[in-house]
Design a protein around this motif. Structure first.
Motif, PDB file in Angstrom:
ATOM      1  N   PRO A  54       5.058  -8.594  -3.584  1.00 17.54           N
ATOM      2  CA  PRO A  54       3.913  -9.349  -3.052  1.00 17.54           C
ATOM      3  C   PRO A  54       3.057  -9.886  -4.192  1.00 17.54           C
ATOM      4  CG  PRO A  54       4.217  -7.289  -1.836  1.00 17.54           C
ATOM      5  CD  PRO A  54       5.163  -7.235  -3.000  1.00 17.54           C
ATOM      6  N   ASP A  55       2.659 -11.145  -4.105  1.00 16.64           N
ATOM      7  CA  ASP A  55       1.911 -11.786  -5.190  1.00 16.64           C
ATOM      8  C   ASP A  55       0.659 -11.016  -5.575  1.00 16.64           C
ATOM      9  OD1 ASP A  55       3.783 -13.782  -5.332  1.00 16.64           O
ATOM     10  OD2 ASP A  55       2.673 -15.178  -4.068  1.00 16.64           O
ATOM     11  N   PHE A  56      -0.043 -10.470  -4.596  1.00 12.67           N
ATOM     12  CA  PHE A  56      -1.312  -9.810  -4.883  1.00 12.67           C
ATOM     13  C   PHE A  56      -1.156  -8.488  -5.630  1.00 12.67           C
ATOM     14  CE2 PHE A  56      -0.012  -8.372  -0.645  1.00 12.67           C
ATOM     15  CZ  PHE A  56      -0.172  -7.001  -0.743  1.00 12.67           C
ATOM     16  N   LEU A  57       0.106  -7.994  -5.767  1.00 14.60           N
ATOM     17  CA  LEU A  57       0.319  -6.711  -6.430  1.00 14.60           C
ATOM     18  C   LEU A  57       0.624  -6.827  -7.919  1.00 14.60           C
ATOM     19  CD1 LEU A  57       2.312  -4.477  -3.914  1.00 14.60           C
ATOM     20  CD2 LEU A  57       0.104  -3.998  -4.944  1.00 14.60           C
ATOM     21  N   TYR A  58       1.016  -8.012  -8.366  1.00 13.65           N
ATOM     22  CA  TYR A  58       1.416  -8.147  -9.770  1.00 13.65           C
ATOM     23  C   TYR A  58       0.304  -7.709 -10.721  1.00 13.65           C
ATOM     24  CZ  TYR A  58       5.901 -10.397  -8.917  1.00 13.65           C
ATOM     25  OH  TYR A  58       7.194 -10.649  -8.545  1.00 13.65           O
ATOM     26  N   GLU A  59      -0.892  -8.228 -10.521  1.00 16.80           N
ATOM     27  CA  GLU A  59      -1.979  -7.913 -11.450  1.00 16.80           C
ATOM     28  C   GLU A  59      -2.336  -6.428 -11.459  1.00 16.80           C
ATOM     29  OE1 GLU A  59      -6.652  -9.038 -12.407  1.00 16.80           O
ATOM     30  OE2 GLU A  59      -5.547 -10.134 -10.862  1.00 16.80           O
ATOM     31  N   PRO A  60      -2.595  -5.802 -10.294  1.00 15.11           N
ATOM     32  CA  PRO A  60      -2.942  -4.373 -10.341  1.00 15.11           C
ATOM     33  C   PRO A  60      -1.829  -3.489 -10.870  1.00 15.11           C
ATOM     34  CG  PRO A  60      -2.712  -5.128  -8.061  1.00 15.11           C
ATOM     35  CD  PRO A  60      -2.714  -6.346  -8.925  1.00 15.11           C
ATOM     36  N   LEU A  61      -0.570  -3.822 -10.552  1.00 18.41           N
ATOM     37  CA  LEU A  61       0.531  -2.984 -11.025  1.00 18.41           C
ATOM     38  C   LEU A  61       0.782  -3.157 -12.525  1.00 18.41           C
ATOM     39  CD1 LEU A  61       3.145  -3.175  -8.115  1.00 18.41           C
ATOM     40  CD2 LEU A  61       1.751  -1.218  -8.807  1.00 18.41           C
ATOM     41  N   GLU A  62       0.576  -4.363 -13.027  1.00 15.66           N
ATOM     42  CA  GLU A  62       0.809  -4.588 -14.446  1.00 15.66           C
ATOM     43  C   GLU A  62      -0.305  -4.013 -15.317  1.00 15.66           C
ATOM     44  OE1 GLU A  62       1.380  -8.785 -14.658  1.00 15.66           O
ATOM     45  OE2 GLU A  62       3.491  -8.686 -14.046  1.00 15.66           O
ATOM     46  N   THR A  63      -1.450  -3.735 -14.723  1.00 16.31           N
ATOM     47  CA  THR A  63      -2.564  -3.197 -15.501  1.00 16.31           C
ATOM     48  C   THR A  63      -2.708  -1.687 -15.353  1.00 16.31           C
ATOM     49  OG1 THR A  63      -4.078  -3.703 -13.666  1.00 16.31           O
ATOM     50  CG2 THR A  63      -3.882  -5.348 -15.431  1.00 16.31           C
ATOM     51  N   CYS A  64      -1.915  -1.079 -14.473  1.00 16.06           N
ATOM     52  CA  CYS A  64      -1.993   0.375 -14.314  1.00 16.06           C
ATOM     53  C   CYS A  64      -0.723   1.006 -14.873  1.00 16.06           C
ATOM     54  CB  CYS A  64      -2.182   0.770 -12.848  1.00 16.06           C
ATOM     55  SG  CYS A  64      -0.723   0.536 -11.808  1.00 16.06           S
ATOM     56  N   SER A  65      -0.806   2.278 -15.159  1.00  9.86           N
ATOM     57  CA  SER A  65       0.337   3.009 -15.701  1.00  9.86           C
ATOM     58  C   SER A  65       1.034   3.732 -14.564  1.00  9.86           C
ATOM     59  CB  SER A  65      -0.141   4.013 -16.757  1.00  9.86           C
ATOM     60  OG  SER A  65       0.941   4.778 -17.242  1.00  9.86           O
ATOM     61  N   ALA A  66       2.310   3.404 -14.346  1.00  4.73           N
ATOM     62  CA  ALA A  66       3.058   4.010 -13.243  1.00  4.73           C
ATOM     63  C   ALA A  66       4.418   4.474 -13.737  1.00  4.73           C
ATOM     64  CB  ALA A  66       3.229   3.013 -12.095  1.00  4.73           C
ATOM     65  N   THR A  67       4.886   5.575 -13.197  1.00  4.88           N
ATOM     66  CA  THR A  67       6.234   6.035 -13.488  1.00  4.88           C
ATOM     67  C   THR A  67       7.212   5.325 -12.557  1.00  4.88           C
ATOM     68  OG1 THR A  67       6.163   7.847 -11.881  1.00  4.88           O
ATOM     69  CG2 THR A  67       5.323   8.300 -14.107  1.00  4.88           C
ATOM     70  N   LEU A  68       8.487   5.441 -12.867  1.00  6.54           N
ATOM     71  CA  LEU A  68       9.504   4.843 -12.005  1.00  6.54           C
ATOM     72  C   LEU A  68       9.452   5.473 -10.617  1.00  6.54           C
ATOM     73  CD1 LEU A  68      11.913   2.996 -11.549  1.00  6.54           C
ATOM     74  CD2 LEU A  68      13.393   4.783 -12.508  1.00  6.54           C
ATOM     75  N   GLN A  69       9.229   6.790 -10.542  1.00  4.48           N
ATOM     76  CA  GLN A  69       9.164   7.472  -9.255  1.00  4.48           C
ATOM     77  C   GLN A  69       7.981   6.958  -8.429  1.00  4.48           C
ATOM     78  OE1 GLN A  69       9.813   8.939 -12.139  1.00  4.48           O
ATOM     79  NE2 GLN A  69      11.909   9.672 -11.754  1.00  4.48           N
ATOM     80  N   GLU A  70       6.835   6.753  -9.075  1.00  2.00           N
ATOM     81  CA  GLU A  70       5.660   6.256  -8.351  1.00  2.00           C
ATOM     82  C   GLU A  70       5.876   4.839  -7.853  1.00  2.00           C
ATOM     83  OE1 GLU A  70       1.933   8.590 -10.493  1.00  2.00           O
ATOM     84  OE2 GLU A  70       2.883   6.896 -11.525  1.00  2.00           O
ATOM     85  N   LEU A  71       6.449   3.989  -8.704  1.00  2.40           N
ATOM     86  CA  LEU A  71       6.692   2.604  -8.310  1.00  2.40           C
ATOM     87  C   LEU A  71       7.718   2.541  -7.182  1.00  2.40           C
ATOM     88  CD1 LEU A  71       5.442  -0.002  -9.334  1.00  2.40           C
ATOM     89  CD2 LEU A  71       7.434  -0.349 -10.784  1.00  2.40           C
ATOM     90  N   ASN A  72       8.711   3.397  -7.251  1.00  2.00           N
ATOM     91  CA  ASN A  72       9.726   3.438  -6.204  1.00  2.00           C
ATOM     92  C   ASN A  72       9.122   3.909  -4.885  1.00  2.00           C
ATOM     93  OD1 ASN A  72      12.675   3.389  -5.396  1.00  2.00           O
ATOM     94  ND2 ASN A  72      12.201   5.518  -4.964  1.00  2.00           N
ATOM     95  N   PHE A  73       8.230   4.900  -4.956  1.00  4.22           N
ATOM     96  CA  PHE A  73       7.592   5.407  -3.738  1.00  4.22           C
ATOM     97  C   PHE A  73       6.730   4.326  -3.092  1.00  4.22           C
ATOM     98  CE2 PHE A  73       4.290   7.599  -1.335  1.00  4.22           C
ATOM     99  CZ  PHE A  73       5.039   8.492  -0.586  1.00  4.22           C
ATOM    100  N   LEU A  74       5.984   3.586  -3.930  1.00  2.00           N
ATOM    101  CA  LEU A  74       5.168   2.502  -3.400  1.00  2.00           C
ATOM    102  C   LEU A  74       6.043   1.431  -2.759  1.00  2.00           C
ATOM    103  CD1 LEU A  74       2.443   1.122  -3.013  1.00  2.00           C
ATOM    104  CD2 LEU A  74       2.676   0.154  -5.311  1.00  2.00           C
ATOM    105  N   ALA A  75       7.167   1.108  -3.400  1.00  2.00           N
ATOM    106  CA  ALA A  75       8.097   0.114  -2.840  1.00  2.00           C
ATOM    107  C   ALA A  75       8.628   0.573  -1.484  1.00  2.00           C
ATOM    108  CB  ALA A  75       9.247  -0.136  -3.809  1.00  2.00           C
TER     109      ALA A  75
END
Length: 381
Positions: A54-75
């Motif tokens: 989603p377009d609105f997620l690029y900025e917040p996700l690129e500026t925060c620190s996330a693990t692969l597990q966290e990003l996968n869970f959000l997806a």
């Protein structure tokens, strides 16, 4: 939604491309992705969003620190949202005080606390809707002749401030109830299901009853009989494989056409004897040989010693540098300042009959009789 994984120790290598993984993914797929990206256990890595997020997620996700597990869970949470929920979620994450990955995940659990008014894109439109529906208590008792004199924009601004609302690309979003739940504490992700350590995890469906059952391979005869009973069938020919999960991602696609469960179980029993390092070598061999059936997969297992595997090689450029170092070259010399290590590595790999796989370099060493047979045929020509 996809993410590209990069091992930090290789990011200075121009030819290193990391590994792209489609999310959401199961645990075995994430572990395989780290192996292909050459991320060792406990080693640092970075993530890059690719594909259709989603377009609105690029900025917040690129500026925060996330693990692969966290990003996968959000997806996974995003994949379960309706379009209406996704539109509301855009407003919710604009309302969180800090756009840390913990808050982005928890926001997905709080959609019911917010309301989206689609199509209301600015304060003037918000003021107009609020006045038409008598939603502003502060101006309810004014004389009728005063209302036309009010600024719709100022009314909208007042409502927005009072409700702490936000404007999104879809409309106006604000709270409709109090409260905020936090299932994720930043340490242990919620709703996690521990996956069984197996070679194949199958989801089977009966062709007759449409009943579903899970089967982890390898397994014993008792487990096979119980699975058949759960499906209400007598043989696996009466069912179809709906899904395959495996630490060997190639096998998730090539083995899904027919329910050859017995053959897959025999293969799984053999592969289960491999150590983690041996399994990575096997995955490289299967990739090199484009393995696409259980019979070939078992042959490759029994002929693994005919292959030489070098997991250190990441790109042809790294192989080219290694070849030059072994030849005594000083790579710090000025002559190598603009040297094309990638092309040199490719040329040397062809000479050495070496191929690059996502797991490392692999080469095949035929048995002596096979090599002699090829030699005789060449002499006859």
């Amino acid at each position: 939604m996809q993410v590209c994984i990069y091992a930090k120790r290789y990011q200075s290598d121009f030819w290193y491309q990391g590994y792209t993984l489609t999310l959401p993914a199961h645990q075995m797929a994430m572990e395989n992705a780290k192996q292909c990206a050459r991320v060792a256990d406990g080693e640092g890595y970075s993530l890059e969003l690719v594909g259709q997020w989603p377009d609105f997620l690029y900025e917040p996700l690129e500026t925060c620190s996330a693990t692969l597990q966290e990003l996968n869970f959000l997806a996974q949470k995003l994949s379960q949202m309706s379009q209406e929920e996704m539109d509301t979620y855009e407003g919710v994450i604009q309302s969180v005080p800090e756009r840390a990955i913990r808050n982005l995940i928890n926001a997905a659990y709080n959609l019911d606390c917010f309301e989206l008014l689609p199509g209301i894109m600015d304060e003037e439109e918000l003021g107009e809707v609020s006045m038409e529906n008598d939603l502003v208590p502060a101006i309810r008792n004014l004389p009728d002749e005063v209302y036309p004199l009010l600024s719709l924009k100022k009314v909208g601004h007042y409502v927005k401030e009072q409700e702490q609302g936000v404007f999104t690309s879809k409309g106006y979003c604000c709270r409709n109830t109090e409260g905020w739940v936090e299932p994720y504490d930043g340490r242990e992700l919620p709703e996690q299901v521990t996956e069984v350590d197996c070679i194949f995890c199958l989801r089977l469906q009966s062709l007759k009853t449409k009943a579903d059952a899970r089967l982890e391979l390898p397994c014993d005869e008792g487990r096979i009989r119980q699975t058949l009973a759960d499906l209400g069938i007598h043989t696996f020919q009466e069912c179809t494989i709906m899904e395959i999960r495996s630490p060997i991602p190639q096998f998730e696609y090539v083995f899904s056409q027919a329910a050859e469960v017995e053959k897959m179980n025999a293969l799984a029993k053999e592969l289960a004897t491999l150590s983690p390092k041996e399994l990575i070598k096997y995955k490289a061999i299967a990739s090199y040989e484009s393995c696409d059936n259980p019979e070939q997969a078992r042959i490759l297992y029994h002929t693994m010693d005919r292959y030489t595997f070098d997991p250190i090689q990441v790109t042809f450029a790294t192989y080219g540098r290694e070849c030059l170092r072994e030849g005594g070259a000083n790579l710090e010399a000025e002559a190598f300042q603009n040297f094309d290590f990638e092309s040199y590595g490719k040329a040397e790999s062809r000479r050495s009959r070496l191929s690059m796989t996502p797991y490392g370099a692999i080469s095949y060493e035929p048995p002596l009789e096979e090599a002699q047979g090829h030699g005789i045929q060449m002499g006859e020509m």
